[in-house]
Scaffold this motif. Structure first.
Motif, PDB file in Angstrom:
ATOM      1  N   TYR A  92      32.938  52.611  42.934  1.00  0.00           N
ATOM      2  CA  TYR A  92      34.309  52.873  43.378  1.00  0.00           C
ATOM      3  C   TYR A  92      34.585  52.182  44.720  1.00  0.00           C
ATOM      4  N   PHE A  93      33.657  52.325  45.659  1.00  0.00           N
ATOM      5  CA  PHE A  93      33.871  51.713  46.968  1.00  0.00           C
ATOM      6  C   PHE A  93      33.795  50.186  46.883  1.00  0.00           C
ATOM      7  N   ARG A  94      32.949  49.671  46.006  1.00  0.00           N
ATOM      8  CA  ARG A  94      32.882  48.227  45.772  1.00  0.00           C
ATOM      9  C   ARG A  94      34.224  47.724  45.265  1.00  0.00           C
ATOM     10  N   ASP A  95      34.803  48.470  44.329  1.00  0.00           N
ATOM     11  CA  ASP A  95      36.112  48.086  43.806  1.00  0.00           C
ATOM     12  C   ASP A  95      37.179  48.098  44.898  1.00  0.00           C
ATOM     13  N   MET A  96      37.109  49.067  45.789  1.00  0.00           N
ATOM     14  CA  MET A  96      38.054  49.112  46.920  1.00  0.00           C
ATOM     15  C   MET A  96      37.895  47.863  47.790  1.00  0.00           C
ATOM     16  N   MET A  97      36.646  47.487  48.005  1.00  0.00           N
ATOM     17  CA  MET A  97      36.369  46.298  48.818  1.00  0.00           C
ATOM     18  C   MET A  97      36.946  45.047  48.147  1.00  0.00           C
ATOM     19  N   LEU A  98      36.747  44.941  46.852  1.00  0.00           N
ATOM     20  CA  LEU A  98      37.269  43.786  46.126  1.00  0.00           C
ATOM     21  C   LEU A  98      38.793  43.744  46.150  1.00  0.00           C
ATOM     22  N   LEU A  99      39.425  44.896  46.057  1.00  0.00           N
ATOM     23  CA  LEU A  99      40.887  44.935  46.142  1.00  0.00           C
ATOM     24  C   LEU A  99      41.370  44.469  47.507  1.00  0.00           C
ATOM     25  N   LYS A 100      40.653  44.859  48.541  1.00  0.00           N
ATOM     26  CA  LYS A 100      41.009  44.430  49.892  1.00  0.00           C
ATOM     27  C   LYS A 100      40.878  42.920  50.045  1.00  0.00           C
ATOM     28  N   GLU A 101      39.950  42.334  49.305  1.00  0.00           N
ATOM     29  CA  GLU A 101      39.742  40.885  49.328  1.00  0.00           C
ATOM     30  C   GLU A 101      40.697  40.157  48.383  1.00  0.00           C
ATOM     31  N   LYS A 102      41.489  40.938  47.653  1.00  0.00           N
ATOM     32  CA  LYS A 102      42.474  40.391  46.709  1.00  0.00           C
ATOM     33  C   LYS A 102      41.842  39.468  45.657  1.00  0.00           C
ATOM     34  N   VAL A 103      40.695  39.912  45.128  1.00  0.00           N
ATOM     35  CA  VAL A 103      40.036  39.144  44.079  1.00  0.00           C
ATOM     36  C   VAL A 103      40.717  39.398  42.734  1.00  0.00           C
ATOM     37  N   ASP A 104      40.348  38.621  41.752  1.00  0.00           N
ATOM     38  CA  ASP A 104      40.883  38.786  40.401  1.00  0.00           C
ATOM     39  C   ASP A 104      40.535  40.190  39.896  1.00  0.00           C
ATOM     40  N   LYS A 105      41.504  40.870  39.320  1.00  0.00           N
ATOM     41  CA  LYS A 105      41.292  42.245  38.867  1.00  0.00           C
ATOM     42  C   LYS A 105      40.267  42.356  37.745  1.00  0.00           C
ATOM     43  N   SER A 106      39.917  41.258  37.127  1.00  0.00           N
ATOM     44  CA  SER A 106      38.894  41.305  36.082  1.00  0.00           C
ATOM     45  C   SER A 106      37.514  41.623  36.675  1.00  0.00           C
ATOM     46  N   MET A 107      37.376  41.485  37.990  1.00  0.00           N
ATOM     47  CA  MET A 107      36.105  41.783  38.666  1.00  0.00           C
ATOM     48  C   MET A 107      35.954  43.281  38.969  1.00  0.00           C
ATOM     49  N   ILE A 108      37.026  44.038  38.821  1.00  0.00           N
ATOM     50  CA  ILE A 108      37.006  45.467  39.121  1.00  0.00           C
ATOM     51  C   ILE A 108      36.268  46.208  38.009  1.00  0.00           C
ATOM     52  N   ILE A 109      35.299  47.018  38.387  1.00  0.00           N
ATOM     53  CA  ILE A 109      34.519  47.771  37.401  1.00  0.00           C
ATOM     54  C   ILE A 109      35.355  48.911  36.819  1.00  0.00           C
ATOM     55  N   ASN A 110      35.968  49.694  37.689  1.00  0.00           N
ATOM     56  CA  ASN A 110      36.739  50.864  37.263  1.00  0.00           C
ATOM     57  C   ASN A 110      38.204  50.488  37.062  1.00  0.00           C
ATOM     58  N   ILE A 111      38.440  49.481  36.255  1.00  0.00           N
ATOM     59  CA  ILE A 111      39.797  48.957  36.076  1.00  0.00           C
ATOM     60  C   ILE A 111      40.737  50.012  35.499  1.00  0.00           C
ATOM     61  N   ASP A 112      40.200  50.950  34.729  1.00  0.00           N
ATOM     62  CA  ASP A 112      41.035  52.016  34.177  1.00  0.00           C
ATOM     63  C   ASP A 112      41.486  53.005  35.249  1.00  0.00           C
ATOM     64  N   LYS A 113      40.901  52.925  36.424  1.00  0.00           N
ATOM     65  CA  LYS A 113      41.250  53.812  37.548  1.00  0.00           C
ATOM     66  C   LYS A 113      41.874  53.012  38.691  1.00  0.00           C
ATOM     67  N   ILE A 114      42.517  51.899  38.376  1.00  0.00           N
ATOM     68  CA  ILE A 114      43.007  50.963  39.384  1.00  0.00           C
ATOM     69  C   ILE A 114      44.017  51.602  40.334  1.00  0.00           C
ATOM     70  N   THR A 115      44.885  52.476  39.845  1.00  0.00           N
ATOM     71  CA  THR A 115      45.878  53.120  40.715  1.00  0.00           C
ATOM     72  C   THR A 115      45.181  53.976  41.765  1.00  0.00           C
ATOM     73  N   PHE A 116      44.205  54.750  41.340  1.00  0.00           N
ATOM     74  CA  PHE A 116      43.439  55.575  42.275  1.00  0.00           C
ATOM     75  C   PHE A 116      42.752  54.694  43.317  1.00  0.00           C
ATOM     76  N   ILE A 117      42.116  53.637  42.879  1.00  0.00           N
ATOM     77  CA  ILE A 117      41.378  52.750  43.782  1.00  0.00           C
ATOM     78  C   ILE A 117      42.335  52.099  44.792  1.00  0.00           C
TER      79      ILE A 117
END
Length: 165
Positions: A92-117
């Motif tokens: 979850y925290f890794r996904d938050m970090m990736l969102l902050k870096e504005k990476v491609d959303k395909s890299m997000i593990i918990n993509i089904d929880k994207i709003t929460f993240i």
């Protein structure tokens, strides 16, 4: 045996009738093990654990000390799956970090929880996320060294609170 690649495991799960987004999630959490991926796909507890982890993260990031102190007792039921639970926290925290870096959303593990993240990532800085991941990794080492689970989780929650306060 060497672990199976995430892509191969993902393709296997899809061939077994699991939808693509769920297969991707299971492949990541299974860490190269078909047996673990199948076990997770059949587990009702997996979804419940993820939802509870979200609740714990929300409590920590909302800085509610009373609720933070109750987290270790609430997590006691996951003692036998301690490393898996902590890995879920890290994801979850890794996904938050990736969102902050504005990476491609395909890299997000918990993509089904994207709003929460996205909502949680607005509450902390990149540096704080990095420190939190280090704290969780440290707790994983302590639990592997047979440190008391409840005390380790309490230390983790309080250390995370210190990072974000």
């Amino acid at each position: 045996f060497l672990p199976i690649s995430i892509l191969d495991l993902n393709n296997y799960l899809i061939s077994q009738g699991i939808d693509e987004s769920r297969a991707q999630l299971l492949s990541t959490f299974a860490r190269g093990s078909i047996e673990k991926a199948i076990e997770l796909s059949e587990s009702a507890d997996f979804a419940i654990m993820r939802d509870e982890i979200q609740t714990y993260i929300e409590i920590m990031l909302d800085k509610d000390m009373i609720d933070i102190l109750e987290i270790p007792t609430s997590m006691e039921k996951y003692k036998k799956d301690a490393i898996s639970i902590l890995d879920m926290f890290i994801n979850y925290f890794r996904d938050m970090m990736l969102l902050k870096e504005k990476v491609d959303k395909s890299m997000i593990i918990n993509i089904d929880k994207i709003t929460f993240i996205q909502n949680m990532s607005k509450k902390i800085t990149y540096s704080q996320v990095s420190k939190i991941i280090d704290i969780i990794e440290d707790i994983k080492k302590k639990i592997r060294s047979n440190c008391n689970f409840t005390i380790s989780i309490q230390v983790m929650a309080l250390n995370i609170y210190e990072v974000i306060k």
